[in-house]
Design a protein around this motif. Structure first.
Motif, mmCIF file in Angstrom:
data_model
loop_
_atom_site.group_PDB
_atom_site.id
_atom_site.type_symbol
_atom_site.label_atom_id
_atom_site.label_comp_id
_atom_site.label_asym_id
_atom_site.label_seq_id
_atom_site.Cartn_x
_atom_site.Cartn_y
_atom_site.Cartn_z
ATOM 1 N N PRO A 102 0.661 -1.246 -0.012
ATOM 2 C CA PRO A 102 -0.035 0.038 -0.085
ATOM 3 C C PRO A 102 0.865 1.099 0.076
ATOM 4 O O PRO A 102 1.949 1.255 0.496
ATOM 5 N N SER A 103 0.418 2.325 -0.474
ATOM 6 C CA SER A 103 1.070 3.733 -0.592
ATOM 7 C C SER A 103 0.259 4.231 0.659
ATOM 8 O O SER A 103 -0.489 3.965 1.435
ATOM 9 N N PRO A 104 0.950 5.241 1.218
ATOM 10 C CA PRO A 104 0.575 6.132 2.166
ATOM 11 C C PRO A 104 -0.855 6.545 2.213
ATOM 12 O O PRO A 104 -1.647 6.619 2.761
ATOM 13 N N ALA A 105 -1.163 7.116 0.633
ATOM 14 C CA ALA A 105 -2.610 7.337 0.294
ATOM 15 C C ALA A 105 -3.671 6.226 0.614
ATOM 16 O O ALA A 105 -4.536 6.367 0.949
ATOM 17 N N ASP A 106 -3.126 5.079 0.257
ATOM 18 C CA ASP A 106 -3.860 3.756 0.457
ATOM 19 C C ASP A 106 -4.206 3.713 2.021
ATOM 20 O O ASP A 106 -5.331 3.243 2.590
ATOM 21 N N LEU A 107 -3.049 3.887 2.883
ATOM 22 C CA LEU A 107 -3.333 3.589 4.258
ATOM 23 C C LEU A 107 -4.302 4.717 4.856
ATOM 24 O O LEU A 107 -4.636 4.461 5.862
ATOM 25 N N ARG A 108 -4.340 5.785 4.202
ATOM 26 C CA ARG A 108 -5.331 6.802 4.706
ATOM 27 C C ARG A 108 -6.672 6.575 4.511
ATOM 28 O O ARG A 108 -7.528 6.539 5.223
ATOM 29 N N ARG A 109 -7.063 5.982 3.337
ATOM 30 C CA ARG A 109 -8.195 5.256 2.824
ATOM 31 C C ARG A 109 -8.595 4.298 3.865
ATOM 32 O O ARG A 109 -9.866 3.933 4.059
ATOM 33 N N ALA A 110 -7.851 3.386 3.883
ATOM 34 C CA ALA A 110 -7.998 1.945 4.650
ATOM 35 C C ALA A 110 -6.984 1.779 5.735
ATOM 36 O O ALA A 110 -6.013 1.124 5.532
ATOM 37 N N PRO A 111 -6.914 2.368 6.820
ATOM 38 C CA PRO A 111 -6.039 2.211 7.828
ATOM 39 C C PRO A 111 -5.652 0.940 8.367
ATOM 40 O O PRO A 111 -6.613 0.069 8.311
ATOM 41 N N LEU A 112 -4.429 0.795 8.728
ATOM 42 C CA LEU A 112 -4.106 -0.300 9.643
ATOM 43 C C LEU A 112 -4.708 -0.380 10.955
ATOM 44 O O LEU A 112 -4.622 0.861 11.747
ATOM 45 N N ILE B 229 -11.240 -4.923 7.148
ATOM 46 C CA ILE B 229 -10.216 -6.362 6.421
ATOM 47 C C ILE B 229 -10.701 -6.223 4.903
ATOM 48 O O ILE B 229 -9.845 -6.784 4.103
ATOM 49 N N LEU B 230 -11.806 -5.530 4.552
ATOM 50 C CA LEU B 230 -11.996 -5.646 3.129
ATOM 51 C C LEU B 230 -11.021 -5.138 2.336
ATOM 52 O O LEU B 230 -10.833 -5.905 1.175
ATOM 53 N N ALA B 231 -10.545 -4.275 2.354
ATOM 54 C CA ALA B 231 -9.439 -3.516 1.456
ATOM 55 C C ALA B 231 -8.359 -4.282 1.492
ATOM 56 O O ALA B 231 -7.211 -4.431 0.434
ATOM 57 N N GLN B 232 -8.188 -4.671 2.573
ATOM 58 C CA GLN B 232 -6.717 -5.714 2.810
ATOM 59 C C GLN B 232 -6.913 -7.018 1.983
ATOM 60 O O GLN B 232 -5.831 -7.581 1.308
ATOM 61 N N LEU B 233 -7.826 -7.593 2.069
ATOM 62 C CA LEU B 233 -8.116 -8.944 1.606
ATOM 63 C C LEU B 233 -8.412 -8.659 -0.166
ATOM 64 O O LEU B 233 -7.660 -9.442 -0.914
ATOM 65 N N ASP B 234 -8.848 -7.308 -0.526
ATOM 66 C CA ASP B 234 -8.823 -7.209 -2.038
ATOM 67 C C ASP B 234 -7.114 -6.929 -2.550
ATOM 68 O O ASP B 234 -6.856 -7.350 -3.616
ATOM 69 N N LEU B 235 -6.454 -6.321 -1.573
ATOM 70 C CA LEU B 235 -5.108 -6.223 -2.295
ATOM 71 C C LEU B 235 -4.035 -7.468 -2.258
ATOM 72 O O LEU B 235 -3.550 -8.024 -3.005
ATOM 73 N N PHE C 78 6.157 3.659 4.187
ATOM 74 C CA PHE C 78 4.564 3.947 4.461
ATOM 75 C C PHE C 78 4.002 5.002 5.320
ATOM 76 O O PHE C 78 2.938 5.235 5.495
ATOM 77 N N VAL C 79 5.008 5.901 5.684
ATOM 78 C CA VAL C 79 4.815 7.240 6.252
ATOM 79 C C VAL C 79 4.864 8.150 5.611
ATOM 80 O O VAL C 79 6.172 8.567 5.030
ATOM 81 N N GLU C 80 4.046 9.156 5.458
ATOM 82 C CA GLU C 80 4.242 10.211 4.834
ATOM 83 C C GLU C 80 5.134 11.301 5.564
ATOM 84 O O GLU C 80 4.894 11.444 6.828
#
Length: 241
Positions: free
Chosen positions: A88-98, A109-115, A238-240
């Motif tokens: 994931p990019s930092p932008a991805d992590l903003r949309r789907a946080p860990l 979980i859904l975004a992580q399953l997708d990726l 992964f950290v901006e």
């Protein structure tokens, strides 16, 4: 001449894996979202004398991923080696946080399953039938070692997805015995490019080449995390800033 497809190719590990396999005369198909990043890696690889082509695609867009792999086969020939390692990019992590283990929800979980899981299944199943028909091929799937060998409760939603992928690849390794096709999982417990010798991209890429040529291990665990990895958190990329 063999062809390697790197799905999730980036400027660190993907670049190093491409260089390692290109040094052995393997052509390289680079698949990821950023055409500019892929182009920079491809230009470097072509200096080694192999063919290196870029096929931009988002692995969570299954038709786009299928089209990219199909285009790679049309340009470079059958994919003999698949390496799957999206991040994931930092932008991805903003949309789907860990999230940590106590905060996991179905939605987290859904975004992580997708990726990790669904994208990986799609990529593997694109190349596997051809490999089985030819009686040869290598599938290397990478994830953080929190997929199983290492406990990482601060990123639990990711580990649910990567744990599922790891389980499937270990079972696939067993199911493919005697077929000529080899599958293995690489669990990376390291801050790539930031730690010691074992964390350096080229060192890890050398290990991938040994897996491909040795064709015996179901899993390779690269362990180079500092003792305070739970407190330190994510790798810098992964950290901006």
């Amino acid at each position: 001449m063999s062809t390697l497809a790197i799905v999730g190719a980036g400027p660190q590990l993907g670049r190093a894996i491409g260089r390692r396999f290109a040094a052995e005369g393997v052509d390289v198909a680079l698949i990821a979202r950023s055409r500019a990043t892929l182009r920079a890696v491809a230009d470097e690889l072509t200096d080694t004398g192999v063919r290196a082509e870029v096929f931009p695609a988002d692995v969570t867009d299954r038709p786009a991923l299928h089209a990219a792999l199909t285009a790679a086969e049309e340009r470079l020939g059958p994919i003999d080696i698949l390496e799957y390692s999206p991040a994931p990019s930092p932008a991805d992590l903003r949309r789907a946080p860990l999230v940590g283990a106590t905060e996991v929800t179905v939605e987290s979980i859904l975004a992580q399953l997708d990726l990790y899981l669904l994208g990986g299944v799609a990529a593997v199943q694109h190349v596997l039938p051809g490999m089985l028909e030819r009686g040869t091929g290598t599938i290397l799937v990478s994830s953080g070692a929190g997929s199983g060998p290492v406990i990482a409760p601060h990123v639990a939603n990711v580990q649910i997805a990567t744990g599922g992928m790891r389980n499937w690849i270990l079972n696939l390794h067993a199911a493919l015995s005697g077929s000529g096709v080899y599958a293995a999982h690489v669990a990376i417990a390291a801050y790539i490019g930031q730690g010691g010798h074992a964390s350096q991209p080229q060192t890890i890429a050398d290990a991938y080449w040994r897996l491909h040529t040795g064709r015996t291990e179901a899993e390779l665990v690269i362990q180079d995390l500092p003792d305070d990895y739970l407190d330190r958190g994510l790798a810098d990329k992964f950290v901006e800033p």
